[in-house]
Scaffold this active site. Structure first.
Site, short mmCIF file in Angstrom:
data_model
loop_
_atom_site.label_atom_id
_atom_site.label_comp_id
_atom_site.label_asym_id
_atom_site.label_seq_id
_atom_site.Cartn_x
_atom_site.Cartn_y
_atom_site.Cartn_z
N THR A 662 0.85 -1.19 0.00
CA THR A 662 0.00 0.00 0.00
C THR A 662 0.89 1.24 0.00
O THR A 662 0.45 2.31 -0.39
CB THR A 662 -0.94 0.06 1.22
OG1 THR A 662 -0.17 -0.19 2.40
CG2 THR A 662 -2.05 -0.98 1.09
N LYS A 666 0.46 5.07 -1.84
CA LYS A 666 0.64 6.38 -1.21
C LYS A 666 1.63 7.23 -2.03
O LYS A 666 1.41 8.43 -2.22
CB LYS A 666 1.19 6.22 0.21
CG LYS A 666 0.27 5.46 1.17
CD LYS A 666 1.01 5.13 2.48
CE LYS A 666 0.32 4.01 3.23
NZ LYS A 666 1.18 3.42 4.29
#
Ligand code: PLP
Length: 820
Positions: A662, A666
């Site tokens: 993840t 970002k």
């Protein structure tokens, strides 16, 4: 329908200041003049909490009285980050707060900084849970996050003189914590141990000890949704505060022992990421929070009912199992239904299998939890019986489907014999309605490899939900400058709750004025990070260099070693004059990573990075051209500061090992370009942002498999060392003591592993990784080209909002939606 808003009514900065004053005086007992930043933080947090109260109560009422199914997100970790600025943003009080606090004579940033970051998670898995509950609330979906309020979160990382990681305890509850509300009235009893006896033809569990699970409630405000959900974290307390009999005999320590033992359960977060240890305490933790949560949900949805009709339970709530940690919930719900509510096995199974769904987070076989049957039997004897019975039913079902014997043996949930054990991932896959992977590639590999037998037997259970991150925290809060520019470019801030709207930036990638502004924002973020790093770490960083970042847990599969070998190689070439130092793009390389305390190889890598940093940063030959910084204690705060300042992001795991990632999302959403492998969600990021806007290198999953088949990890890596002089030089420098003041033993394990084993194929991908650097550098030399690519990364990454992930879960798995 009544309009629900939080705050209940709009307030002015003056009103907000008055509320802070009132809190300071009547709750905290300090005068406005005495109040420190920390006092003002507590007061402001308490004031915000009061503004959420009506919406929180209304949300709960609507959830209980309405017929919208709720989601129970069961997770051993919630890595929330600081709460104040998030809460202010979501309820629209940011400006009032800033003005109010200034009027009170404080710097808003200092007040925000006074909050201590709770570290109730290790990394990506825990952060995902936090992003998901933010998105559930923002979409107005009724939901509970259920987990554990650990007394000690993930350890604080420091480095010693030699560059080694030192862990210190993270006692985050040391100071006042204004967000959690402890609710003794909602406690649950959680039993352990003992035996199962036959009584009137029924199996009856006679536990030998119990703890009291007490919930600490955290409000989860949705962004502009007017809804506030609950994160309910359980803390363990003893029942027998004092054994008076023992106490009277003046054996004080014996008298308090049960209390100490009970409170141990929620004492500490296990610091292993990806490789769980099969420790009894960990199983106790898992059962503790899952049992309490299941009983809690029954009480919430059937208030005051002694004989609720639990056949409707799956219409009230669906539990999502975040990895295997909460899977003991499946036999627990069976036990509750059969033993506590008198349902027959088949009815109980029908309810249970409709209630649970399972998210698998890994492809590493060692990360799939397997518990010894002895351990489960000693701690949860009734559950072991139920698990065996589930296994029997499962085996029969497979045989009836015509599955062959060998495959059935491979698939057993409970394995007989001397080392009898329970495979939690298999129990979860059989016991729930759906199984999902967390990126397209990962879900495919689950079906093709890790859970292939299950996918063959139950193809309809399998689905994918690609992970996402919340745009509120990771774009708006982390990167206000870029957010303002986006809002200016799109003419609206609606992108914050509908991130696909970022697509509207695509045409602006050809608008030189906009691209220039975008580059200026990045430069301003870099300068801001330089200040932050100076303040926090004492680093002296040059903002006029490429910021090249690799932040994530330290793990061999993520391959921090590949990055550091590349840095060493560049350093060596500068030293030897092979590279003209004035010809290279000046670079600052950042690492951030915690290692599990018992993970020797990872800790050696940390030591190496720190010492490369020491040597390179102090060498006049590279001054200003190549530097390496390793800010310690990577956490959400560091992520929020460093990601928006990054030019180039490293996502260089071995293909087929990172389930999703993840961090990669970002970075793309904050206008960093990625150098990465075809792994996890990198694949989808590259598809969306365009292959021409992504620096791809390295082997594919198929190529990795072919190398394993050729015995790469049994001596095959050495050929790469011998055939690539750059690699040979870099490894030789690690071996010869260049980064250990002449000591040749310091990195012995690392060097040995590279040359004999190298399971994650760092050496095999090294050449491709070095080769892509030329393309990276020549692109960076054209700042407008780089910035244009960065704009296109942002514009095309809206898909990676956790709002979209939650919408996929709603449609594919939970089949529910927002409250009416
Ligand atoms: C996002 C995040 C992670 C996950 O990073 P990956 O690169 O996906 O492993 C870990 N830790 C923190 C603090 C994060 O914010």
């Amino acid at each position: 329908m009544t309009e629900i808003t939080a705050p209940k009514s709009p307030i002015s900065a003056e009103q907000f200041a008055d509320e802070i004053r009132e809190q300071l005086k009547y709750t905290q007992g300090v005068t406005e003049q005495q109040a420190t930043d920390a006092d003002v933080y507590v007061a402001a947090a308490s004031a915000v909490r009061r503004h959420l109260m009506d919406a929180w109560m209304q949300t709960q009422q609507d959830m209980i009285n309405g017929d919208t199914k709720a989601v129970g997100y069961l997770s051993a970790e919630f890595l929330m980050g600081k709460q104040l600025s998030n809460a202010l943003l979501n309820v629209g009080l940011t400006e009032q707060f800033e003005e109010a606090v200034k009027n009170l004579g404080h710097d808003p940033q200092n007040v925000i900084d006074a909050e201590y970051e709770p570290g109730l998670g290790n990394g990506g898995l825990g952060r995902l849970a936090a992003c998901f509950i933010d998105s559930l609330a923002s979409l107005g979906v009724p939901a509970f996050g259920y987990g554990i309020q650990y007394k000690y979160g993930i350890f604080k990382q420091e480095f010693d003189e030699e560059g080694k990681q030192v862990e210190t305890p993270d006692y985050w509850l040391e100071n006042e914590e204004p967000w959690g509300h402890i609710d003794y009235g909602r406690s649950q009893r959680v039993n352990f141990g003992g035996e199962v006896v036959e009584e009137n033809g029924k199996r009856v569990w006679k536990p030998s000890w119990a703890v009291r699970a007490v919930p600490v409630d955290y409000m989860v405000p949705g962004y502009k949704s007017g809804r506030v959900n609950t994160l309910r974290l359980w803390t363990s307390k003893s029942y027998d505060e004092f054994d008076l009999l023992t106490f009277n005999k003046s054996e004080y320590l014996d008298a308090v022992r049960p209390q100490v033992v009970a409170e141990n359960i929620s004492k500490i977060l296990y610091p292993e990421d990806s490789t769980p240890q099969g420790k009894a305490l960990r199983l106790e933790q898992q059962y503790f929070f899952v049992s309490a949560s299941i009983h809690d949900a029954i009480r919430v949805f059937y208030p005051g009912q002694d004989k609720p009709d639990l056949t409707t339970f799956p219409q009230k709530i669906n539990f999502q199992l975040n990895d295997t940690h909460p899977v003991i919930g499946i036999p627990e719900l069976m036990r509750v239904l059969i033993d506590e509510y008198g349902y027959d096995w088949d009815t109980a199974w029908s309810i249970t299998s409709k209630t649970f769904n399972y998210t698998c987070h890994t492809l590493l076989p060692e990360a799939l939890e397997v518990w010894s049957a002895d351990l489960i039997g000693a701690l949860l004897p009734r559950h072991l019986e139920i698990i065996k019975k589930i296994n029997d039913q499962f085996v029969k079902e497979l045989a009836a489907q015509g599955v062959d014997k060998k495959q059935i043996e491979r698939m057993r949930i409970y394995t007989d014999g001397k080392d009898a054990s329970v495979r939690m991932a298999y129990l979860a896959t059989y016991g729930g309605s759906h199984v999902n992977g967390v990126a397209e590639l990962h879900s495919q590999l689950l079906k093709d490899v890790t859970l292939k037998d299950f996918s063959d037997a139950y193809p309809d259970k399998f689905t994918n939900v690609t992970n996402g991150v919340t745009p509120r925290r990771f774009v708006r809060m982390a990167n206000p400058r870029m957010s303002d520019l986006i809002t200016e470019g799109l003419g609206t801030d609606a992108w914050m709750s509908d991130l696909e709207k970022l697509q509207g930036l695509v045409p602006l990638a050809d608008d030189a004025e906009f691209v220039k502004k975008f580059a200026e924002v990045k430069q301003a973020n870099k300068r801001a990070f330089v200040d932050f790093a100076k303040r926090k770490y004492g680093f002296e960083i040059n903002a006029d260099t490429m910021f090249n970042t690799m932040v994530k847990r330290l793990h061999e599969y993520k391959r921090q070693s590949l990055k550091i070998l590349a840095v060493i190689s560049t350093y060596a070439d500068i030293k030897s004059g092979k590279l003209d130092v004035d010809s290279i793009v000046p670079r600052t390389v950042f690492f951030g990573a915690k290692s599990a305390p018992g993970y020797a190889m990872a800790k050696e890598t940390i030591q190496l990075i720190n010492n490369v940093s020491r040597v390179v940063n102090n060498d006049p030959a590279t001054k200003g051209k190549l530097s390496v910084y390793f800010p310690w204690n990577y956490n959400i705060e560091l992520a929020e500061n460093l990601i928006p300042a990054t030019d180039l992001d490293e996502q260089i795991s071995q293909a087929g090992k990172e389930a999703s990632g993840t961090g990669n999302m970002k970075f793309a959403l904050n206008g960093a370009l990625t150098v990465g492998t075809l792994d996890g969600a990198n694949v989808e990021i590259r598809e969306r942002v365009g292959a021409e806007n992504f620096f791809l290198f390295g082997m594919t999953v198929d190529e990795v498999d072919a190398l394993y088949a050729a015995d790469y990890d049994h001596g095959g890596s050495r050929r790469y060392y011998e055939e690539d002089p750059r690699l040979k030089q870099a490894i030789d420098m690690v071996a010869d003591g260049t980064f250990s003041e002449g000591d040749k033993k310091t990195y012995e394990n690392l060097v040995n592993d590279w040359l004999t084993h190298d399971y994650f194929m760092t050496l095999a991908d090294f050449g491709a990784y070095m080769d892509i650097q030329d393309e990276i550098e020549s692109t960076y030399r054209d700042p407008m080209k780089w910035a244009r690519m960065a704009v296109l990364n942002v514009a095309n990454s809206g898909y990676f909002s956790s709002d979209r992930s939650i919408e996929d879960y709603l449609e594919r798995i939970w089949h529910t939606g927002p409250l009416a």
